[in-house]
Design an enzyme around this catalytic site. Structure first.
Site, PDB file in Angstrom:
ATOM      1  N   LYS A   1      -3.926  -3.485   7.233  1.00  0.00           N
ATOM      2  CA  LYS A   1      -4.976  -3.111   7.235  1.00  0.00           C
ATOM      3  C   LYS A   1      -5.668  -2.594   8.589  1.00  0.00           C
ATOM      4  O   LYS A   1      -6.828  -3.362   8.782  1.00  0.00           O
ATOM      5  CB  LYS A   1      -6.017  -3.665   6.169  1.00  0.00           C
ATOM      6  CG  LYS A   1      -5.767  -3.713   4.859  1.00  0.00           C
ATOM      7  CD  LYS A   1      -5.967  -1.975   4.127  1.00  0.00           C
ATOM      8  CE  LYS A   1      -5.444  -2.045   2.792  1.00  0.00           C
ATOM      9  NZ  LYS A   1      -5.732  -0.697   2.070  1.00  0.00           N
TER      10      LYS A   1
ATOM     11  N   SER B   1      -9.346  -2.109  -4.770  1.00  0.00           N
ATOM     12  CA  SER B   1      -9.983  -3.195  -3.742  1.00  0.00           C
ATOM     13  C   SER B   1     -11.417  -3.267  -3.260  1.00  0.00           C
ATOM     14  O   SER B   1     -12.236  -2.195  -3.565  1.00  0.00           O
ATOM     15  CB  SER B   1      -8.997  -2.557  -2.287  1.00  0.00           C
ATOM     16  OG  SER B   1      -7.760  -2.334  -2.250  1.00  0.00           O
TER      17      SER B   1
ATOM     18  N   ARG C   1       3.786  -0.238  -2.822  1.00  0.00           N
ATOM     19  CA  ARG C   1       3.039   0.352  -1.542  1.00  0.00           C
ATOM     20  C   ARG C   1       3.809   1.028  -0.386  1.00  0.00           C
ATOM     21  O   ARG C   1       4.532   0.343   0.255  1.00  0.00           O
ATOM     22  CB  ARG C   1       1.957  -0.771  -0.821  1.00  0.00           C
ATOM     23  CG  ARG C   1       1.056  -0.162  -0.025  1.00  0.00           C
ATOM     24  CD  ARG C   1      -0.037  -1.364   0.527  1.00  0.00           C
ATOM     25  NE  ARG C   1      -1.011  -0.728   1.307  1.00  0.00           N
ATOM     26  CZ  ARG C   1      -1.076  -0.610   2.537  1.00  0.00           C
ATOM     27  NH1 ARG C   1      -0.070  -1.154   3.342  1.00  0.00           N
ATOM     28  NH2 ARG C   1      -2.256  -0.291   3.195  1.00  0.00           N
TER      29      ARG C   1
END
Length: 351
Positions: free
Chosen positions: A280, A251, A179
């Site tokens: 997040k 997700s 990521r």
């Protein structure tokens, strides 16, 4: 033919093909359930069957008149030639696809909602049929390994990233996601170099390697699949680009997201964020309640994610999660290998 008689004929035609499609989907569903032991494929068949069932209007059923149907009970010699599960699977998948095409064509005249749903299901069924065939051939090594994974490492831009991942792999982690968001690394050249190195490292350890968001990067480095957020490309588009063999994760933040991911043919889902997390920012945590809902409703492997570490792992397990995904608990640990080993032990102890 009068307008009234034509409409009656179309109603009978729609009823017959709704029956045909739903019956064929039930055959596929039971094969996935009893022969393949694939609850994820069962759920996709069931979703398509129930979507058609909701549109099977009473007026179509009332138009049914089997006694006057010239084709009622008609058989074909080819039916007797089906001697194994694969041939039954192929015949029923074809039967459903043909019925959906009829529903799509004639539904436009009387029931646009049915026509649109039939078209959507027909395209989804093409991929579902391939997945059923692959599962029957036993060539589903990636998905088999995925089901055995209980700890999922999602990387973050830390110094010595390759060493961090190597330590986690040595401790037993078998699922890694690369990521790297905008601003994390200078450019795509850097992403390519990092992802290539991590992919080789994972494959040397027999671990799965996925890429976050970027389908092009996943293909470029030969990754095992991608992980998609709710704002990324639809899974159906990803599947067309990646092909049937690679993995797609999604997700999810609520049951509606989860059910859609199952219907879209995803291989696993992330459930969270369980806790507030800097990875997040601005995303409200869903807490443990959604973990419990996912445990009761999800036919796919699911990974609870969001601020999970050794301190709260037991609570997440009690909520119903058998698998967790972590970022900082490993990447920011003083000893990433020891942190990974402790998390794996905690997951095993709660099993």
């Amino acid at each position: 033919m009068t307008l009234g008689s034509e409409r009656a004929a179309i109603d009978r035609l729609l009823d017959a093909n709704l029956d045909r499609a739903r019956e064929g989907l039930r055959v596929l569903e039971d094969w996935a359930r009893f022969a393949l032991d694939r609850p994820d494929l069962v759920a996709r068949c069931k979703d398509q069957r129930q979507r058609l069932g909701r549109l099977h209007q009473e007026r179509y059923k009332l138009a049914r008149h089997t006694a006057s149907d010239p084709a009622a009970g008609m058989t074909h010699p080819a039916q007797a030639e089906r001697q194994d599960g694969a041939s039954v699977l192929a015949a029923n998948a074809g039967r459903v696809q043909e019925a959906l095409r009829v529903l799509e064509e004639f539904g436009r005249m009387e029931d646009p909602a049915l026509a649109a749903e039939a078209a959507a299901i027909r395209y989804a069924l093409y991929d579902l049929e391939v997945n059923l065939i692959q599962a029957g051939r036993g060539g589903d090594d990636r998905r088999a390994l995925l089901r055995r994974c209980h700890l999922y490492l999602v990387t973050s831009p830390v110094e010595g990233l390759e060493d961090v991942v190597a330590a986690a792999l040595a401790a037993g982690v078998r699922l890694v996601q690369y990521r790297a968001k905008a601003g994390d690394v200078p450019d795509d050249q850097c992403r390519f170099v990092q992802a290539s190195a991590l992919r080789q490292l994972c494959h040397r350890h027999g671990a799965l390697f996925l890429v976050n968001d970027r389908i092009d990067l996943a293909l470029a480095v030969g990754a095992d699949g991608v992980h998609l957020g709710q704002g990324d490309l639809p899974p159906a588009v990803a599947r067309r680009l990646l092909g049937p063999d690679r993995l797609i994760g999604r997700s999810t933040h609520c049951l509606e997201d989860l059910h859609r991911a199952v219907a879209d043919g995803c291989d696993y889902v992330g459930v969270g964020p369980v806790n507030a997390t800097p990875t997040k920012p601005g995303r409200e945590p869903v807490g443990l309640a959604y973990v419990g809902q996912a445990a009761a409703a999800c036919p796919l492997p699911f990974f609870a994610i969001g601020g999970i570490d050794l301190a709260n792992l037991a609570a997440v397990r009690r909520a119903g999660a058998e698998r967790v995904a972590v970022v900082r608990a490993i990447t920011q640990a003083e000893d990433p290998g020891a942190a990974a080993a402790a998390l794996l032990a905690g997951l095993e102890a709660g099993a």
